[in-house]
Design a protein around this motif. Sequence first.
Motif, PDB file in Angstrom:
ATOM      1  N   GLN A 171       0.805  -1.136  -0.164  1.00  0.00           N
ATOM      2  CA  GLN A 171       0.096   0.009   0.009  1.00  0.00           C
ATOM      3  C   GLN A 171       0.881   1.073   0.034  1.00  0.00           C
ATOM      4  OE1 GLN A 171      -1.819  -0.923   3.935  1.00  0.00           O
ATOM      5  NE2 GLN A 171      -1.265   1.407   4.524  1.00  0.00           N
ATOM      6  N   GLU A 205       1.337   5.484   1.088  1.00  0.00           N
ATOM      7  CA  GLU A 205       0.959   6.353   2.094  1.00  0.00           C
ATOM      8  C   GLU A 205       1.533   7.971   1.732  1.00  0.00           C
ATOM      9  OE1 GLU A 205      -0.454   6.285   5.063  1.00  0.00           O
ATOM     10  OE2 GLU A 205      -1.152   4.393   5.051  1.00  0.00           O
ATOM     11  N   GLY A 230       2.058  -2.509   4.398  1.00  0.00           N
ATOM     12  CA  GLY A 230       1.156  -2.236   5.684  1.00  0.00           C
ATOM     13  C   GLY A 230       0.735  -3.596   6.213  1.00  0.00           C
ATOM     14  N   ASP A 261      -2.188  -4.505   9.477  1.00  0.00           N
ATOM     15  CA  ASP A 261      -3.149  -4.286  10.287  1.00  0.00           C
ATOM     16  C   ASP A 261      -3.241  -4.948  11.565  1.00  0.00           C
ATOM     17  OD1 ASP A 261      -4.266  -2.207   8.743  1.00  0.00           O
ATOM     18  OD2 ASP A 261      -5.732  -3.591   7.797  1.00  0.00           O
ATOM     19  N   ASN A 285      -7.126   3.034  13.738  1.00  0.00           N
ATOM     20  CA  ASN A 285      -8.392   3.165  13.173  1.00  0.00           C
ATOM     21  C   ASN A 285      -9.386   2.293  14.131  1.00  0.00           C
ATOM     22  OD1 ASN A 285     -10.526   3.343  11.417  1.00  0.00           O
ATOM     23  ND2 ASN A 285      -9.836   1.638   9.845  1.00  0.00           N
ATOM     24  N   THR A 293      -8.058  -1.022  15.511  1.00  0.00           N
ATOM     25  CA  THR A 293      -6.863  -1.594  14.821  1.00  0.00           C
ATOM     26  C   THR A 293      -6.083  -0.479  14.566  1.00  0.00           C
ATOM     27  OG1 THR A 293      -7.698  -1.284  12.463  1.00  0.00           O
ATOM     28  CG2 THR A 293      -8.058  -3.607  13.922  1.00  0.00           C
ATOM     29  N   THR A 294      -4.772  -0.903  14.392  1.00  0.00           N
ATOM     30  CA  THR A 294      -3.597   0.080  13.841  1.00  0.00           C
ATOM     31  C   THR A 294      -2.905  -0.271  12.629  1.00  0.00           C
ATOM     32  OG1 THR A 294      -3.305   0.870  16.171  1.00  0.00           O
ATOM     33  CG2 THR A 294      -1.564   1.365  14.831  1.00  0.00           C
ATOM     34  N   THR A 295      -2.716   0.331  11.694  1.00  0.00           N
ATOM     35  CA  THR A 295      -1.993   0.229  10.590  1.00  0.00           C
ATOM     36  C   THR A 295      -0.355   0.458  10.772  1.00  0.00           C
ATOM     37  OG1 THR A 295      -3.862   0.245   9.318  1.00  0.00           O
ATOM     38  CG2 THR A 295      -1.677   0.391   8.148  1.00  0.00           C
ATOM     39  N   TRP A 344       2.777   0.785   8.945  1.00  0.00           N
ATOM     40  CA  TRP A 344       3.288   0.898   7.547  1.00  0.00           C
ATOM     41  C   TRP A 344       4.780   1.124   7.317  1.00  0.00           C
ATOM     42  CZ3 TRP A 344       5.397   5.075   4.643  1.00  0.00           C
ATOM     43  CH2 TRP A 344       5.371   5.110   3.253  1.00  0.00           C
TER      44      TRP A 344
END
Length: 231
Positions: A27, A29, A40, A42, A96, A99-101, A103
């Motif tokens: 992904q 950013e 990334g 999650d 989020n 959850t936390t991403t 990256w």
Amino acid sequence: MNKFTLLVVSIFVFVSAQAQTVVVKKQSEKIKGESLEGFGVDVEGKKSDAANTLTKILKEHGKIKFLSADPIIVTNPMLSGALYEKGILYATAKENNATTTLWIGTKASDWQGTDAETIDKQLEKLVYQTGIQFYRDQVQAQIDQTQQAADAVAKQISRTISQGQDLVKKLENNGQEKIKLENAIEFNKLENAVLKVKIENNKKAQDSLVSATANIQQMKQVHEDRLRKIN
């Protein structure tokens, strides 16, 4: 169900719920207005916990510049045993809901030709390791918590055993004191009866002496009368 059983069940359910499969995805950013490519993952957890794990991993793979900055910037990264002196890594932790991403990505202009071609697989592996380490950190924290709980329970058991021993000793002392008091009561009853007899005998002795005194006074009076009649 007692409190300790509830604690054990709660810990088991919590740990079971945290068992996760780490899935890494490619992904991009937005970093300072520029779209950077990377990978990334999650993870289920707070941003602060996830960011701590991310920082710990990055410290093992390079020199972190501006630790409190967003993104985290890593210079002189070392990936799979190879040092990239001119390479730069960018990393973020975005929360989020539950959850936390995490990256990690790169800017193509920071990397030389062949390095840019091989970095993707290494970044994917690094992000995967970060996700794995995060869950390991979480489980280790739970292990530490359960150990603390076990230690607390062990101390409480030791304390209650000691208290039980003290109570048994006090009960034994109380029983011995009870026997002494019961014996003292019996002795007191006997002494009370003896004293009553002695008091009664004393009264009789007093009455006898009073009677004897009266008789003596009467006899004295007779002798005095006789004395006066002598002429």
